[in-house]
Design a protein around this motif. Structure first.
Motif, PDB file in Angstrom:
ATOM      1  N   LEU A 391      35.023  41.415  35.408  1.00  0.00           N
ATOM      2  CA  LEU A 391      34.258  40.389  36.123  1.00  0.00           C
ATOM      3  C   LEU A 391      34.153  40.678  37.618  1.00  0.00           C
ATOM      4  O   LEU A 391      33.085  40.512  38.214  1.00  0.00           O
ATOM      5  N   MET A 392      35.247  41.083  38.248  1.00  0.00           N
ATOM      6  CA  MET A 392      35.223  41.307  39.691  1.00  0.00           C
ATOM      7  C   MET A 392      34.275  42.433  40.068  1.00  0.00           C
ATOM      8  O   MET A 392      33.476  42.299  40.999  1.00  0.00           O
ATOM      9  N   TRP A 393      34.348  43.553  39.336  1.00  0.00           N
ATOM     10  CA  TRP A 393      33.490  44.680  39.677  1.00  0.00           C
ATOM     11  C   TRP A 393      32.021  44.359  39.392  1.00  0.00           C
ATOM     12  O   TRP A 393      31.142  44.812  40.134  1.00  0.00           O
ATOM     13  N   LEU A 478      37.740  33.678  27.591  1.00  0.00           N
ATOM     14  CA  LEU A 478      36.960  33.440  28.798  1.00  0.00           C
ATOM     15  C   LEU A 478      37.722  33.934  30.028  1.00  0.00           C
ATOM     16  O   LEU A 478      38.957  33.967  30.036  1.00  0.00           O
ATOM     17  N   PRO A 479      37.015  34.313  31.105  1.00  0.00           N
ATOM     18  CA  PRO A 479      37.716  34.762  32.322  1.00  0.00           C
ATOM     19  C   PRO A 479      38.484  33.650  33.020  1.00  0.00           C
ATOM     20  O   PRO A 479      39.322  33.925  33.872  1.00  0.00           O
ATOM     21  N   LEU A 480      38.198  32.405  32.666  1.00  0.00           N
ATOM     22  CA  LEU A 480      38.870  31.264  33.288  1.00  0.00           C
ATOM     23  C   LEU A 480      39.558  30.460  32.191  1.00  0.00           C
ATOM     24  O   LEU A 480      38.898  29.990  31.258  1.00  0.00           O
ATOM     25  N   ASP A 481      40.882  30.322  32.279  1.00  0.00           N
ATOM     26  CA  ASP A 481      41.625  29.579  31.269  1.00  0.00           C
ATOM     27  C   ASP A 481      42.847  28.937  31.899  1.00  0.00           C
ATOM     28  O   ASP A 481      42.987  28.904  33.122  1.00  0.00           O
ATOM     29  N   GLY A 482      43.750  28.429  31.055  1.00  0.00           N
ATOM     30  CA  GLY A 482      44.930  27.731  31.550  1.00  0.00           C
ATOM     31  C   GLY A 482      46.132  28.606  31.800  1.00  0.00           C
ATOM     32  O   GLY A 482      47.206  28.096  32.138  1.00  0.00           O
ATOM     33  N   ASN A 483      45.995  29.913  31.640  1.00  0.00           N
ATOM     34  CA  ASN A 483      47.109  30.835  31.862  1.00  0.00           C
ATOM     35  C   ASN A 483      47.076  31.371  33.287  1.00  0.00           C
ATOM     36  O   ASN A 483      46.016  31.768  33.781  1.00  0.00           O
ATOM     37  N   PHE A 484      48.244  31.396  33.928  1.00  0.00           N
ATOM     38  CA  PHE A 484      48.328  31.916  35.302  1.00  0.00           C
ATOM     39  C   PHE A 484      47.861  33.379  35.324  1.00  0.00           C
ATOM     40  O   PHE A 484      48.183  34.151  34.428  1.00  0.00           O
ATOM     41  N   PRO A 485      47.037  33.783  36.314  1.00  0.00           N
ATOM     42  CA  PRO A 485      46.575  33.065  37.508  1.00  0.00           C
ATOM     43  C   PRO A 485      45.274  32.285  37.315  1.00  0.00           C
ATOM     44  O   PRO A 485      44.534  32.083  38.275  1.00  0.00           O
ATOM     45  N   LEU A 487      42.165  32.341  36.927  1.00  0.00           N
ATOM     46  CA  LEU A 487      40.932  33.122  37.041  1.00  0.00           C
ATOM     47  C   LEU A 487      41.285  34.599  36.887  1.00  0.00           C
ATOM     48  O   LEU A 487      41.942  35.185  37.743  1.00  0.00           O
ATOM     49  N   HIS A 488      40.856  35.194  35.791  1.00  0.00           N
ATOM     50  CA  HIS A 488      41.226  36.571  35.461  1.00  0.00           C
ATOM     51  C   HIS A 488      40.039  37.488  35.783  1.00  0.00           C
ATOM     52  O   HIS A 488      39.152  37.704  34.955  1.00  0.00           O
ATOM     53  N   LEU A 489      40.039  38.019  36.996  1.00  0.00           N
ATOM     54  CA  LEU A 489      38.925  38.841  37.458  1.00  0.00           C
ATOM     55  C   LEU A 489      38.854  40.190  36.756  1.00  0.00           C
ATOM     56  O   LEU A 489      37.837  40.874  36.847  1.00  0.00           O
ATOM     57  N   ASP A 490      39.932  40.574  36.073  1.00  0.00           N
ATOM     58  CA  ASP A 490      39.940  41.872  35.403  1.00  0.00           C
ATOM     59  C   ASP A 490      39.329  41.821  34.003  1.00  0.00           C
ATOM     60  O   ASP A 490      39.097  42.861  33.394  1.00  0.00           O
ATOM     61  N   ARG A 491      39.061  40.624  33.496  1.00  0.00           N
ATOM     62  CA  ARG A 491      38.566  40.501  32.125  1.00  0.00           C
ATOM     63  C   ARG A 491      37.074  40.806  32.029  1.00  0.00           C
ATOM     64  O   ARG A 491      36.311  40.560  32.964  1.00  0.00           O
ATOM     65  N   LYS A 492      36.693  41.293  30.877  1.00  0.00           N
ATOM     66  CA  LYS A 492      35.280  41.473  30.573  1.00  0.00           C
ATOM     67  C   LYS A 492      34.693  40.126  30.176  1.00  0.00           C
ATOM     68  O   LYS A 492      35.417  39.195  29.832  1.00  0.00           O
TER      69      LYS A 492
END
Length: 551
Positions: A391-393, A478-485, A487-492
């Protein structure tokens, strides 16, 4: 007279008007086609029963709904090898969606209108939407519980609806357990594994750390065992029910309700029943996850991924674009170098988007992401964290792609601010930075917002670069969920534009996926149109706010 008419320029005005009108008609026609095909996909069509003469001369019964029709001229039909009667002037063929792919091996079938001996629309014709193998068309026979008949005849349909509702409730609970609770446990166990490896790399893997991680792991294992026991109970409960239905060949087929999404009788539905069905299907399309290789179900992950990517891209591109424009217009000495930079910025706007994707893959993913992994995530090796598309890239690549739009638009807005405004602010004792921050930039905000939202509109429709830097056919989470941190910018992630490409060109069942392509394309067009309308509204409001100062 003709020479004078041409010299007056009126022919070119009319030619330009004709070209614009033709383009508008083509655009409206295309949008109309997408709208009709996309919105009409969710309306429950009638399912017919056709008595059809097969190629071998025998009569067969076919269940299905008409989805398309073709008319072939007499000459074309004869050249294609069809035997035409003397009284026939054309060959009419219908495409039927027959479903039952697990039985017949195909979802669709073409039949000739002249071979249809009889057709009817029985009220008891049933459509079953399944999680696998697509739709089932048939007539309900019995409802079973633990392989024992609990309802048949007139009582079968109400009993089926009741048991489907129960099965859907259990299925939602199962889905919640598997994706949320068990997903959280798996995520926690993976973090413990990485923590252990990190401690080993740092030579801090001692008895205290071992005991702490063992206690944490035991806690996760206990939760996992508890969830697995509950899942086994729920699966046993949902597998108890099934339905028995008769196919077009007269055979009886048993379908577990665990694989059923819904069942309905379109031929028996009234107008308001169809409207309610349409509402439910449209809501499912917007809020559910895809199934059947993206040819059924909803597109919520694609909507979520598109919106989230665009928001992150906007946060990145806005400050860089505005700062670059302010420097070029307000601080840089106007000369050859500045003109060269502006030419380069304008040329960047014309670079094919796939080139940005290749650059993002090579520089951001492999070089920058690889170095980030080596510095901050050595415990994850050899599996990459940021050294893989994500997601970030994707957001940074699209920010780079749309940066020229924001720079040019902001520069134009700054150029329209009267010089007297700047001089008046400086004369009152404000510094140059205070003048820019408190006076010039607010007055240029209409142009800044217009450039930003135009950039957003372009980014929302881009596909080529995303195929290289982060988008996938189906994202498990999803890239956004309830697990820390969180917002997971590394996920596809999934994207509406790529979803259209994948379903339309890469799907194993293109015919079944075609209506979904139209519906998704319509949604993407509406998103882009909405963003452009928002740009106009914001620009006009800001212009009215600062019109007095400009005067």
């Amino acid at each position: 007279m003709m020479k004078l008419w041409f010299k007056s320029g009126k022919p070119w005005i009319w030619l330009n008007a004709a070209a614009v009108s033709t383009c508008l008609i083509m655009v409206v026609g295309l949008l109309g086609l997408i709208t009709v095909r996309g919105i009409g996909h969710f309306w429950p069509a009638q399912v017919g029963q056709y008595s059809y003469q097969a190629d071998n001369g025998q009569q067969e019964i076919i269940f299905g709904e008409k989805v398309d029709a073709t008319v072939t001229s007499l000459a074309a039909a004869k050249s294609a090898g069809y035997k035409m009667a003397e009284n026939e002037d054309a060959l009419i063929q219908y495409q039927l969606k027959t479903g039952n792919r697990d039985i017949t091996g195909a979802d669709f079938r073409w039949i000739q209108a002249r071979r249809i001996k009889e057709q009817s629309y029985p009220l008891d014709m049933m459509v079953v939407e399944r999680r696998e193998w697509g739709n089932f068309y048939g007539q309900l026979f019995e409802v079973k519980e633990d392989h024992k008949v609990i309802a048949s005849g007139d009582q079968a349909w109400p009993a089926l609806q009741e048991k489907i509702a129960e099965a859907l409730t259990v299925f939602k609970t199962i889905n919640q357990l598997e994706k949320k609770e068990i997903g959280t446990v798996n995520y926690g166990l993976e973090r413990l594994r990485l923590k252990q490896k990190s401690l080993e790399l740092e030579n801090r893997w001692d008895n205290v750390a071992k005991k702490q991680l063992a206690a944490d792991k035991a806690s996760y294992d206990a939760k996992y065992t508890q969830y697995q026991a509950k899942l086994a109970e729920l699966y046993q409960q949902i597998r108890r029910y099934s339905l028995a239905a008769k196919t077009e060949s007269g055979a009886t087929v048993n379908i577990p309700l665990a694989k059923v999404v819904r069942a309905y009788q379109p031929n028996a539905m009234g107008f308001f029943d169809k409207i309610n069905h349409y509402r439910i299907k449209l809501g499912e399309f917007l809020t559910d996850e895809p199934r059947e290789a993206n040819t059924e179900g909803g597109i919520f992950p694609a909507i979520f991924g598109t919106v989230l990517m665009v928001l992150i891209m906007s946060v990145i591109v806005t400050p860089f674009g505005v700062i670059a424009a302010v420097y070029l217009r307000e601080y840089a000495r106007q000369g050859f170098t500045t003109r060269l930079i502006r030419i380069a910025v304008n040329n960047l706007a014309g670079v094919p988007s796939v080139v940005y994707g290749v650059f993002g893959l090579g520089f951001f993913v492999y070089i920058l992401g690889g170095h980030i992994d080596a510095l901050f995530f050595p415990e994850a090796a050899p599996a990459p964290v940021f050294g893989t598309p994500g997601l970030m890239w994707a957001s940074i690549t699209l920010a780079l792609l749309t940066l020229p739009v924001v720079i040019v638009s902001t520069e134009e807005g700054l150029a329209r601010i009267p010089k007297s405004i700047r001089e008046g602010s400086l004369a009152l004792g404000a510094t140059k930075f205070e003048t820019l921050w408190l006076t010039v930039l607010p007055m240029a905000s209409p142009a800044i917002m217009t450039g930003l939202i135009l950039a957003v509109a372009r980014a929302a429709g881009e596909v080529a670069p995303l195929m290289l830097v982060g988008v996938v056919k189906l994202a498990p989470t999803l890239p956004l969920d309830g697990n820390f941190p969180f917002l997971h910018l590394d996920r596809k992630f999934m994207h509406l534009g790529f979803h259209i490409y994948d379903v339309g060109f890469q799907s194993p069942n293109v015919e079944a996926a075609r209506p979904l392509v139209y519906a998704t394309a319509l949604l993407l067009v509406l998103v882009i149109v909405g963003l452009n309308l928002a740009a106009i509204v914001i620009r006009n409001n800001l212009r009215e706010k600062y019109r007095a100062l400009e005067g």
